[in-house]
Design an enzyme around this catalytic site. Structure first.
Site, PDB file in Angstrom:
ATOM      1  N   ALA A   5       0.867  -1.171   0.000  1.00 15.92           N
ATOM      2  CA  ALA A   5       0.000   0.000   0.000  1.00 15.92           C
ATOM      3  C   ALA A   5       0.903   1.219   0.000  1.00 15.92           C
ATOM      4  O   ALA A   5       1.145   1.819   1.032  1.00 15.92           O
ATOM      5  CB  ALA A   5      -0.917  -0.016   1.209  1.00 15.92           C
ATOM      6  N   CYS A   6       1.432   1.549  -1.157  1.00 17.41           N
ATOM      7  CA  CYS A   6       2.612   2.411  -1.259  1.00 17.41           C
ATOM      8  C   CYS A   6       2.282   3.805  -1.758  1.00 17.41           C
ATOM      9  O   CYS A   6       1.171   4.102  -2.182  1.00 17.41           O
ATOM     10  CB  CYS A   6       3.618   1.770  -2.205  1.00 17.41           C
ATOM     11  SG  CYS A   6       3.922   0.028  -1.871  1.00 17.41           S
TER      12      CYS A   6
END
Length: 471
Positions: free
Chosen positions: A6-7
């Site tokens: 989840a960048c």
């Protein structure tokens, strides 16, 4: 479908950057608060006859006989695949692979993900050793998707000294890619980001064969007069407006203060690519990746009622963050793989020259349990101590990061000067030795601050009691 990353990703073109380098960068955020990472140099191979099988989803690929040397940041636990994530190869091509993105149910109805297709655990391993330019990175990945399908949605960054390309694979087989203009930057936060595609401009856009026909056949384009990839394939949900769009808002608020006036954290139509309003330094990229909505009511480290409204950029569950500084080899001899371990808000980025034989033992050997001889665990420990007494320790921590950034700039300039007269193995050996010196310096300074703050923390316990000295 894995999608455990989840960048937040940032790309900065060479005419938008202060030093003329192309930059691609990303916070690798994971589901777990602790997921140990290593920093490795993978050796070149020749005459290989092997088949790759993913431990995660069993995707099977016959590996090319030859592969180039490259840096990578694999996960310590290999049971779910190598998850090498990012690196720079010997052709001076950098890549960062796993910005998780999500397609809407309309498009997935007609092109669902392929369970045993290409997934994030395998992307770096199957692409980076075999590409010689940023554009080839898109082409090579596109061929794999055509052959294997995709198990999930992923955004991928590719950079060489000339170009930056961003690619979004959003369904089982559909993808597009855009070249980031040299004088622009782009930010993407776990959301389909690419907008209008110009199918008459193959120099700046690429796409999967048949994507226009796919959209037309299934009546998927909601717009009357444009072909906006984000509108057709992406999502615009309450979760996006609390988890994703605020990160773009904050980054553009900092990097484009005038153009972004009037934007709000929940705006769904913020542009993906923006002109830079000032030349962006490495430290500016660091600031964005380290940020947690600083100086706004949405800072989770603050005390405003809104502090938990939005998902911040820097998180406690960032496994590692990287900035890949792709430099012209004719001038600098090597590009730089900047690594941050721990929580970006509290830990420094460490510069390592990509043309190296190996990495320092403190980055290469990571035990499963905390050990302060490991750079990963040392930085995690420092972050935990700083956050535990944020108001008391943050100023010293920021001074420490600033001090190391100053030291890094001087060190890089010194190494560049010495490296100018070296070639071949002598150059690689020299840069490898410098990387060890850099790791040692950062580890030593980090330990010093860690023990200093740990000692000071003993005086800050809630269990303390002030006694009358006369008793």
């Amino acid at each position: 479908m894995q999608n455990k990353d989840a960048c937040t990703s940032i790309m900065v073109g060479k005419k938008a950057s202060l030093d003329g380098a192309n930059y691609i960068a990303r916070n690798e955020d994971r589901v777990k608060a602790i997921e140990p990472k290593r920093f490795l140099v993978k050796s070149a191979v020749k005459g290989r006859h092997e088949t790759y099988v993913s431990p995660y989803n069993k995707v099977t690929v016959a590996l090319p006989e030859e592969g180039m040397h490259y840096t990578s940041t694999p996960t310590l636990d290999q049971t779910a695949g190598p998850n090498e994530e990012d690196g720079i190869n010997e052709a001076n091509v950098a890549a960062s692979f796993t910005e998780s993105v999500y397609a809407n149910d309309r498009v997935l109805a007609y092109d669902p993900y392929v369970k045993n297709g290409l997934a994030e655990d395998s992307l770096c391993t199957l692409v980076l050793p075999y590409i010689h330019s940023a554009r080839e990175g898109v082409e090579y990945t596109g061929k794999l998707i055509a052959e294997l399908g995709s198990a999930e949605g992923n955004g991928m960054q590719f950079a060489d000294a000339d170009d930056i390309w961003y690619m979004e694979v959003v369904t089982g087989h559909q993808w597009v890619a855009v070249r980031i203009p040299d004088d622009c930057y782009a930010v993407t936060p776990n959301q389909v980001a690419i907008e209008d595609i110009d199918f008459d401009d193959p120099d700046n856009y690429m796409w999967t064969d048949g994507i226009q026909e796919f959209v037309e056949e299934h009546q998927l384009n909601p717009d009357h007069d444009r072909w906006d990839f984000r509108h057709i394939f992406g999502t615009s949900t309450q979760k996006d407006r609390h988890y994703n769009t605020p990160r773009t808002w904050f980054a553009q608020r900092y990097l484009s203060p005038n153009a972004s006036l009037g934007q709000r954290p929940e705006d769904s139509e913020m542009p993906f690519i923006r002109k830079a309003e000032f030349k962006i330094a490495n430290e500016d990229i660091q600031y964005v990746l380290k940020s947690h909505f600083n100086e706004t009511p949405y800072d989770p480290m603050g005390d405003a009622p809104e502090r938990k409204t939005y998902r911040a950029i820097s998180l406690s569950r960032t496994a590692q963050s990287h900035i890949l500084q792709v430099r012209d080899l004719n001038k600098y001899k090597t590009s730089i793989h900047w690594i941050e371990l721990g929580v970006p808000a509290f830990n420094p980025y460490v510069p390592f020259f990509a043309n190296a034989n190996d990495t320092d033992e403190s980055y290469r050997n990571v035990p499963e349990k905390m050990n302060l001889e490991s750079a990963f665990w040392l930085n995690e420990a420092l972050a935990e101590v700083v956050e535990s007494h944020y108001q008391e320790f943050m100023e010293k921590d920021e001074d420490y990061q600033k001090e190391l950034n100053e030291w890094a700039r001087r060190k890089i300039a010194q190494v560049d000067k010495e490296a100018a007269s070296l070639e071949g193995q002598a150059l690689t050996d020299y840069l490898t030795g410098q990387n060890h010196e850099i790791a040692s310096h950062y580890n030593k300074r980090t330990k010093a601050l860690f023990f200093e703050l740990l000692t000071e923390g003993c005086e800050l316990s809630k269990m303390s009691f002030k006694m009358d000295p006369n008793l």
